[in-house]
Scaffold this motif. Structure first.
Motif, PDB file in Angstrom:
ATOM      1  N   MET A  69     -28.267   5.591 -27.648  1.00 39.67           N
ATOM      2  CA  MET A  69     -28.705   4.194 -27.717  1.00 39.67           C
ATOM      3  C   MET A  69     -27.870   3.333 -26.771  1.00 39.67           C
ATOM      4  O   MET A  69     -28.403   2.492 -26.043  1.00 39.67           O
ATOM      5  N   SER A  70     -26.564   3.549 -26.760  1.00 39.25           N
ATOM      6  CA  SER A  70     -25.691   2.747 -25.903  1.00 39.25           C
ATOM      7  C   SER A  70     -25.931   3.040 -24.419  1.00 39.25           C
ATOM      8  O   SER A  70     -25.830   2.134 -23.587  1.00 39.25           O
ATOM      9  N   VAL A  71     -26.281   4.278 -24.088  1.00 35.39           N
ATOM     10  CA  VAL A  71     -26.604   4.629 -22.696  1.00 35.39           C
ATOM     11  C   VAL A  71     -27.861   3.875 -22.260  1.00 35.39           C
ATOM     12  O   VAL A  71     -27.913   3.295 -21.171  1.00 35.39           O
ATOM     13  N   ILE A  72     -28.886   3.869 -23.112  1.00 33.10           N
ATOM     14  CA  ILE A  72     -30.137   3.164 -22.803  1.00 33.10           C
ATOM     15  C   ILE A  72     -29.870   1.674 -22.566  1.00 33.10           C
ATOM     16  O   ILE A  72     -30.338   1.092 -21.583  1.00 33.10           O
ATOM     17  N   ILE A  73     -29.083   1.064 -23.460  1.00 27.17           N
ATOM     18  CA  ILE A  73     -28.789  -0.367 -23.345  1.00 27.17           C
ATOM     19  C   ILE A  73     -27.961  -0.637 -22.082  1.00 27.17           C
ATOM     20  O   ILE A  73     -28.230  -1.589 -21.341  1.00 27.17           O
ATOM     21  N   GLY A  74     -26.964   0.211 -21.830  1.00 26.51           N
ATOM     22  CA  GLY A  74     -26.137   0.054 -20.631  1.00 26.51           C
ATOM     23  C   GLY A  74     -26.945   0.155 -19.355  1.00 26.51           C
ATOM     24  O   GLY A  74     -26.761  -0.641 -18.423  1.00 26.51           O
ATOM     25  N   LEU A  75     -27.870   1.113 -19.296  1.00 28.59           N
ATOM     26  CA  LEU A  75     -28.723   1.269 -18.108  1.00 28.59           C
ATOM     27  C   LEU A  75     -29.653   0.072 -17.947  1.00 28.59           C
ATOM     28  O   LEU A  75     -29.944  -0.351 -16.824  1.00 28.59           O
ATOM     29  N   PHE A  76     -30.113  -0.483 -19.067  1.00 31.11           N
ATOM     30  CA  PHE A  76     -30.963  -1.671 -19.013  1.00 31.11           C
ATOM     31  C   PHE A  76     -30.231  -2.805 -18.299  1.00 31.11           C
ATOM     32  O   PHE A  76     -30.788  -3.465 -17.412  1.00 31.11           O
ATOM     33  N   TRP A  77     -28.970  -3.050 -18.670  1.00 33.77           N
ATOM     34  CA  TRP A  77     -28.226  -4.144 -18.044  1.00 33.77           C
ATOM     35  C   TRP A  77     -27.990  -3.875 -16.567  1.00 33.77           C
ATOM     36  O   TRP A  77     -28.003  -4.802 -15.749  1.00 33.77           O
ATOM     37  N   TYR A  78     -27.806  -2.602 -16.197  1.00 37.98           N
ATOM     38  CA  TYR A  78     -27.627  -2.264 -14.781  1.00 37.98           C
ATOM     39  C   TYR A  78     -28.905  -2.560 -13.997  1.00 37.98           C
ATOM     40  O   TYR A  78     -28.868  -3.166 -12.921  1.00 37.98           O
ATOM     41  N   ILE A  79     -30.049  -2.159 -14.556  1.00 40.28           N
ATOM     42  CA  ILE A  79     -31.351  -2.410 -13.915  1.00 40.28           C
ATOM     43  C   ILE A  79     -31.593  -3.912 -13.773  1.00 40.28           C
ATOM     44  O   ILE A  79     -32.183  -4.374 -12.790  1.00 40.28           O
ATOM     45  N   MET A  80     -31.106  -4.681 -14.754  1.00 40.76           N
ATOM     46  CA  MET A  80     -31.267  -6.139 -14.714  1.00 40.76           C
ATOM     47  C   MET A  80     -30.310  -6.809 -13.721  1.00 40.76           C
ATOM     48  O   MET A  80     -30.338  -8.016 -13.540  1.00 40.76           O
ATOM     49  N   GLY A  81     -29.456  -6.020 -13.060  1.00 41.35           N
ATOM     50  CA  GLY A  81     -28.588  -6.543 -12.009  1.00 41.35           C
ATOM     51  C   GLY A  81     -27.228  -7.029 -12.468  1.00 41.35           C
ATOM     52  O   GLY A  81     -26.590  -7.841 -11.781  1.00 41.35           O
ATOM     53  N   TYR A  82     -26.749  -6.527 -13.613  1.00 41.19           N
ATOM     54  CA  TYR A  82     -25.467  -6.986 -14.148  1.00 41.19           C
ATOM     55  C   TYR A  82     -24.272  -6.131 -13.729  1.00 41.19           C
ATOM     56  O   TYR A  82     -23.308  -6.037 -14.455  1.00 41.19           O
ATOM     57  N   THR A  83     -24.335  -5.480 -12.612  1.00 41.04           N
ATOM     58  CA  THR A  83     -23.292  -4.583 -12.083  1.00 41.04           C
ATOM     59  C   THR A  83     -23.098  -3.364 -12.987  1.00 41.04           C
ATOM     60  O   THR A  83     -23.758  -3.223 -14.011  1.00 41.04           O
ATOM     61  N   TRP A  84     -22.154  -2.520 -12.601  1.00 40.74           N
ATOM     62  CA  TRP A  84     -21.890  -1.272 -13.332  1.00 40.74           C
ATOM     63  C   TRP A  84     -20.977  -1.499 -14.541  1.00 40.74           C
ATOM     64  O   TRP A  84     -20.863  -0.633 -15.397  1.00 40.74           O
ATOM     65  N   ILE A  85     -20.326  -2.660 -14.628  1.00 40.79           N
ATOM     66  CA  ILE A  85     -19.333  -2.888 -15.691  1.00 40.79           C
ATOM     67  C   ILE A  85     -19.966  -2.871 -17.090  1.00 40.79           C
ATOM     68  O   ILE A  85     -19.475  -2.175 -17.980  1.00 40.79           O
ATOM     69  N   PRO A  86     -21.074  -3.606 -17.334  1.00 38.00           N
ATOM     70  CA  PRO A  86     -21.683  -3.531 -18.673  1.00 38.00           C
ATOM     71  C   PRO A  86     -22.187  -2.127 -19.009  1.00 38.00           C
ATOM     72  O   PRO A  86     -22.110  -1.707 -20.170  1.00 38.00           O
ATOM     73  N   THR A  87     -22.674  -1.416 -17.988  1.00 39.30           N
ATOM     74  CA  THR A  87     -23.147  -0.044 -18.218  1.00 39.30           C
ATOM     75  C   THR A  87     -22.000   0.809 -18.731  1.00 39.30           C
ATOM     76  O   THR A  87     -22.130   1.509 -19.738  1.00 39.30           O
ATOM     77  N   LEU A  88     -20.856   0.715 -18.060  1.00 37.54           N
ATOM     78  CA  LEU A  88     -19.673   1.474 -18.466  1.00 37.54           C
ATOM     79  C   LEU A  88     -19.195   1.045 -19.850  1.00 37.54           C
ATOM     80  O   LEU A  88     -18.896   1.889 -20.703  1.00 37.54           O
ATOM     81  N   SER A  89     -19.164  -0.276 -20.103  1.00 31.59           N
ATOM     82  CA  SER A  89     -18.655  -0.745 -21.401  1.00 31.59           C
ATOM     83  C   SER A  89     -19.572  -0.323 -22.545  1.00 31.59           C
ATOM     84  O   SER A  89     -19.095   0.083 -23.603  1.00 31.59           O
TER      85      SER A  89
END
Length: 194
Positions: A69-89
């Protein structure tokens, strides 16, 4: 004996609850268009998402569901253009949350509460680029939202807010899980969560 491997039903639950989490987060997150309301996200997001997350945990019995679930949410933020930091967090804190919750077999409410706090702390990764990559990130924000917005958001979201958010999220995620338990009492009893 029930298999400990994730099956299609488990993955459907993960997908459905990840979508619910994203929709709620994104809807509440629109308040960041008003800079002085931005810090409220640390209160509102864990508070509101705590209820569906607790319902999700009534379906979780196997390690990996919270992590996926956290991977899906993290990838969503990356696709939305929020850099790699939210994806990693999101990925890192999601795995930690999964490990914490697994230690209680996903059935101990207090441990699930701590796990949800870790999970919710992942949201600190969303504003983190404004503190960690200030010049380049704020240049993009300036282009999209204007100089006035950058000045205001810098005022209401100073770097120390990232540390303060950990404590704020502890309180709001705890209230969110307690609300979830109260509203979902029958689901908790059926799932054997105490």
């Amino acid at each position: 004996m029930e298999s400990k491997k994730l099956n299609a039903k488990d993955l459907i639950h993960v997908g459905v609850y990840a979508a619910i989490y994203i929709v709620l987060f994104f809807t509440v997150g629109m308040i960041n268009a008003i800079p002085f309301l931005y810090p409220l996200l640390f209160i509102l997001v864990p508070l509101i998402t705590g209820i569906p997350f607790m319902l999700f945990l009534t379906k979780v019995e196997k390690f990996g569901m919270v992590s996926i679930m956290s991977v899906i949410i993290g990838l969503f933020w990356y696709i939305m253009g929020y850099t790699w930091i939210p994806t990693l967090s999101f990925i890192l804190m999601g795995i930690i949350a999964d490990i914490v919750m697994k230690s209680g077999g996903y059935k101990k409410f207090r441990i699930n509460m701590i796990g949800f706090w870790f999970f919710s702390c992942s949201m600190i990764g969303i504003p983190a680029p404004m503190w960690l990559m200030t010049k380049s990130y704020m240049a993009g924000v300036r282009e999209a939202m204007g100089e006035q917005y950058v000045m205001e958001v810098s005022k209401y979201m100073p770097p120390w807010m990232g540390l303060a958010a950990i404590g704020i999220i502890l309180i709001s995620s705890s209230i969110g899980t307690l609300l979830g338990r109260k509203m979902l009492k029958k689901h908790f009893e059926r799932a054997g969560i105490a």
